[in-house]
Scaffold this motif. Structure first.
Motif, short mmCIF file in Angstrom:
data_model
loop_
_atom_site.label_atom_id
_atom_site.label_comp_id
_atom_site.label_asym_id
_atom_site.label_seq_id
_atom_site.Cartn_x
_atom_site.Cartn_y
_atom_site.Cartn_z
N ALA A 67 0.84 -1.20 0.00
CA ALA A 67 0.00 0.00 0.00
C ALA A 67 0.87 1.24 0.00
N ARG A 68 1.91 1.24 0.82
CA ARG A 68 2.82 2.39 0.86
C ARG A 68 3.56 2.56 -0.46
N ILE A 69 4.02 1.46 -1.05
CA ILE A 69 4.74 1.53 -2.32
C ILE A 69 3.82 2.06 -3.42
N CYS A 70 2.60 1.54 -3.50
CA CYS A 70 1.65 2.02 -4.51
C CYS A 70 1.32 3.49 -4.31
N ALA A 86 -5.59 1.51 -5.96
CA ALA A 86 -4.96 0.30 -5.42
C ALA A 86 -4.29 0.58 -4.07
N ALA A 87 -3.65 1.74 -3.93
CA ALA A 87 -3.00 2.09 -2.67
C ALA A 87 -4.02 2.23 -1.55
N ILE A 88 -5.15 2.84 -1.84
CA ILE A 88 -6.19 3.03 -0.82
C ILE A 88 -6.78 1.68 -0.41
N VAL A 89 -7.09 0.84 -1.38
CA VAL A 89 -7.68 -0.48 -1.08
C VAL A 89 -6.68 -1.34 -0.30
N LEU A 90 -5.42 -1.39 -0.75
CA LEU A 90 -4.41 -2.17 -0.04
C LEU A 90 -4.17 -1.61 1.36
N GLY A 91 -4.24 -0.30 1.51
CA GLY A 91 -4.07 0.30 2.83
C GLY A 91 -5.18 -0.10 3.78
N ILE A 92 -6.40 -0.14 3.29
CA ILE A 92 -7.53 -0.55 4.14
C ILE A 92 -7.39 -2.02 4.54
N GLN A 113 2.42 1.81 8.07
CA GLN A 113 2.57 1.70 6.62
C GLN A 113 1.21 1.76 5.93
N ALA A 114 0.22 1.09 6.51
CA ALA A 114 -1.12 1.10 5.92
C ALA A 114 -1.72 2.49 5.96
N MET A 115 -1.56 3.19 7.10
CA MET A 115 -2.09 4.55 7.21
C MET A 115 -1.39 5.48 6.23
N THR A 116 -0.08 5.31 6.06
CA THR A 116 0.67 6.11 5.10
C THR A 116 0.18 5.83 3.69
N GLY A 117 -0.06 4.56 3.38
CA GLY A 117 -0.58 4.19 2.06
C GLY A 117 -1.93 4.81 1.77
#
Length: 144
Positions: A67-70, A86-92, A113-117
């Motif tokens: 999520a952070r990488i995306c 994709a970053a928002i979905v992976l972060g959630i 990392q998820a919150m950053t993503g």
């Protein structure tokens, strides 16, 4: 079995008896085999999550990492806003996983990392919509 209440322990604490449990908590003795809460366990925080076996690497929340990488890629290059989404979905998903074993209660659970993503993904989404809209408005304003 000791059935004293916290009022009796508070009186002992005032008399120099030491620690007193929080108000309203009954003090029990487990020596009688009743299975009640031991006196020493009242008011203590829960034990930390178990760690991995020695010599094995700790599990990592790979979804949060992606999520952070995306999210970082979405600020730099964002075709059709897919990378931001994709970053928002992976972060959630990574945020949800950080609350469940084997990551729960660990410092490196991937929550940050998820919150950053999610945050950078939302910023990339806004940037991906705003910049082309401003470019189109500028181009239209320059037409004769």
């Amino acid at each position: 079995m000791d059935t004293r209440t916290d009022a009796a322990d508070a009186a002992d604490a005032d008399a120099g008896g030491g620690w007193a449990p929080p108000t309203g908590t009954p003090v029990t003795d487990t020596a009688a085999g009743t299975g009640a809460i031991p006196v020493s366990g009242v008011g203590r925080p829960p034990l930390p999550a178990p760690r991995s076996a020695p010599g094995q690497p700790a599990p990592r929340n790979e979804v949060a990492r992606w999520a952070r990488i995306c999210a970082i890629v979405s600020v730099l290059f964002n075709p059709l806003l897919l990378v931001s989404i994709a970053a928002i979905v992976l972060g959630i998903v990574g945020l949800h996983r950080s609350d469940h074993p084997p990551f729960a209660g660990r410092f490196d659970s991937g929550r940050r990392q998820a919150m950053t993503g999610i945050g950078i993904g939302v910023f990339g989404l806004i940037l991906g919509i705003t910049v082309p809209a401003l470019f189109i408005a500028w181009t239209v304003s320059r037409l004769p």
